[in-house]
Scaffold this motif. Structure first.
Motif, PDB file in Angstrom:
ATOM      1  N   UNK A  23      33.645  36.088  41.661  1.00  0.00           N
ATOM      2  CA  UNK A  23      33.207  35.292  42.814  1.00  0.00           C
ATOM      3  C   UNK A  23      32.345  34.120  42.351  1.00  0.00           C
ATOM      4  N   UNK A  24      31.440  34.357  41.433  1.00  0.00           N
ATOM      5  CA  UNK A  24      30.579  33.289  40.911  1.00  0.00           C
ATOM      6  C   UNK A  24      31.400  32.199  40.222  1.00  0.00           C
ATOM      7  N   UNK A  25      32.547  32.579  39.673  1.00  0.00           N
ATOM      8  CA  UNK A  25      33.436  31.620  39.017  1.00  0.00           C
ATOM      9  C   UNK A  25      34.371  30.928  40.002  1.00  0.00           C
ATOM     10  N   UNK A  26      34.260  31.287  41.294  1.00  0.00           N
ATOM     11  CA  UNK A  26      35.056  30.616  42.307  1.00  0.00           C
ATOM     12  C   UNK A  26      36.222  31.397  42.877  1.00  0.00           C
ATOM     13  N   UNK A  27      36.419  32.617  42.439  1.00  0.00           N
ATOM     14  CA  UNK A  27      37.542  33.405  42.961  1.00  0.00           C
ATOM     15  C   UNK A  27      37.321  33.741  44.431  1.00  0.00           C
ATOM     16  N   UNK A  28      38.391  33.709  45.187  1.00  0.00           N
ATOM     17  CA  UNK A  28      38.344  34.031  46.612  1.00  0.00           C
ATOM     18  C   UNK A  28      39.054  35.344  46.936  1.00  0.00           C
ATOM     19  N   UNK A  29      39.929  35.788  46.032  1.00  0.00           N
ATOM     20  CA  UNK A  29      40.750  36.967  46.272  1.00  0.00           C
ATOM     21  C   UNK A  29      40.759  37.851  45.029  1.00  0.00           C
ATOM     22  N   UNK A  30      40.733  39.148  45.256  1.00  0.00           N
ATOM     23  CA  UNK A  30      40.866  40.094  44.162  1.00  0.00           C
ATOM     24  C   UNK A  30      42.016  41.040  44.446  1.00  0.00           C
ATOM     25  N   UNK A  31      42.844  41.262  43.462  1.00  0.00           N
ATOM     26  CA  UNK A  31      43.976  42.187  43.587  1.00  0.00           C
ATOM     27  C   UNK A  31      43.868  43.238  42.497  1.00  0.00           C
ATOM     28  N   UNK A  32      44.210  44.457  42.833  1.00  0.00           N
ATOM     29  CA  UNK A  32      44.184  45.557  41.875  1.00  0.00           C
ATOM     30  C   UNK A  32      45.553  46.211  41.873  1.00  0.00           C
ATOM     31  N   UNK A  33      46.064  46.486  40.710  1.00  0.00           N
ATOM     32  CA  UNK A  33      47.298  47.251  40.575  1.00  0.00           C
ATOM     33  C   UNK A  33      46.944  48.586  39.951  1.00  0.00           C
ATOM     34  N   UNK A  34      47.140  49.657  40.683  1.00  0.00           N
ATOM     35  CA  UNK A  34      46.780  50.961  40.144  1.00  0.00           C
ATOM     36  C   UNK A  34      47.679  52.036  40.713  1.00  0.00           C
ATOM     37  N   UNK A  35      47.683  53.138  40.030  1.00  0.00           N
ATOM     38  CA  UNK A  35      48.363  54.301  40.570  1.00  0.00           C
ATOM     39  C   UNK A  35      47.399  54.974  41.535  1.00  0.00           C
ATOM     40  N   UNK A  36      47.816  55.217  42.736  1.00  0.00           N
ATOM     41  CA  UNK A  36      46.959  55.843  43.722  1.00  0.00           C
ATOM     42  C   UNK A  36      47.744  56.739  44.650  1.00  0.00           C
ATOM     43  N   UNK A  37      48.846  57.261  44.137  1.00  0.00           N
ATOM     44  CA  UNK A  37      49.683  58.140  44.951  1.00  0.00           C
ATOM     45  C   UNK A  37      49.002  59.503  45.101  1.00  0.00           C
ATOM     46  N   UNK A  38      49.519  60.353  45.991  1.00  0.00           N
ATOM     47  CA  UNK A  38      48.880  61.658  46.224  1.00  0.00           C
ATOM     48  C   UNK A  38      48.703  62.515  44.968  1.00  0.00           C
ATOM     49  N   UNK A  39      49.535  62.315  43.966  1.00  0.00           N
ATOM     50  CA  UNK A  39      49.402  63.091  42.732  1.00  0.00           C
ATOM     51  C   UNK A  39      48.261  62.593  41.852  1.00  0.00           C
ATOM     52  N   UNK A  40      47.751  61.405  42.140  1.00  0.00           N
ATOM     53  CA  UNK A  40      46.699  60.792  41.317  1.00  0.00           C
ATOM     54  C   UNK A  40      45.801  59.951  42.229  1.00  0.00           C
ATOM     55  N   UNK A  41      44.957  60.592  43.041  1.00  0.00           N
ATOM     56  CA  UNK A  41      44.215  59.890  44.095  1.00  0.00           C
ATOM     57  C   UNK A  41      42.944  59.169  43.660  1.00  0.00           C
ATOM     58  N   UNK A  42      42.457  59.405  42.462  1.00  0.00           N
ATOM     59  CA  UNK A  42      41.153  58.864  42.068  1.00  0.00           C
ATOM     60  C   UNK A  42      41.101  57.334  42.119  1.00  0.00           C
ATOM     61  N   UNK A  43      42.087  56.606  41.575  1.00  0.00           N
ATOM     62  CA  UNK A  43      41.997  55.149  41.656  1.00  0.00           C
ATOM     63  C   UNK A  43      41.931  54.650  43.105  1.00  0.00           C
ATOM     64  N   UNK A  44      42.735  55.215  43.970  1.00  0.00           N
ATOM     65  CA  UNK A  44      42.717  54.805  45.376  1.00  0.00           C
ATOM     66  C   UNK A  44      41.337  55.022  45.983  1.00  0.00           C
ATOM     67  N   UNK A  45      40.731  56.159  45.712  1.00  0.00           N
ATOM     68  CA  UNK A  45      39.399  56.449  46.247  1.00  0.00           C
ATOM     69  C   UNK A  45      38.369  55.455  45.724  1.00  0.00           C
ATOM     70  N   UNK A  46      38.435  55.141  44.453  1.00  0.00           N
ATOM     71  CA  UNK A  46      37.495  54.192  43.859  1.00  0.00           C
ATOM     72  C   UNK A  46      37.635  52.824  44.503  1.00  0.00           C
ATOM     73  N   UNK A  47      38.855  52.300  44.526  1.00  0.00           N
ATOM     74  CA  UNK A  47      39.037  50.940  45.029  1.00  0.00           C
ATOM     75  C   UNK A  47      38.754  50.833  46.523  1.00  0.00           C
TER      76      UNK A  47
END
Length: 64
Positions: A23-47
């Protein structure tokens, strides 16, 4: 996060620091690509805990 250091908020802190710096560098949008399906829920919970929301899911196919 290394298994010996999980559940301490380290991944969350690292993500929030990176987002602040972007944000300080001027970014307006953040995108994350992660596995967050029911078999691996931790990334989804974090993000989701830092304000991200699911936009889409992708499937990958490969031929052996």
């Amino acid at each position: 996060t290394h298994p010996d250091h999980r559940r301490r908020g380290l991944a969350r802190a690292a993500c929030l620091l990176a987002l602040r710096q972007l944000r300080a560098a001027g970014a307006k949008t953040g995108l994350v690509g992660s596995r967050g399906d029911p078999a691996y829920p931790v990334p989804l919970q974090l993000y989701e805990s830092i304000g991200f929301r699911e936009l889409t899911r992708s499937l990958m196919f490969a031929k052996d």
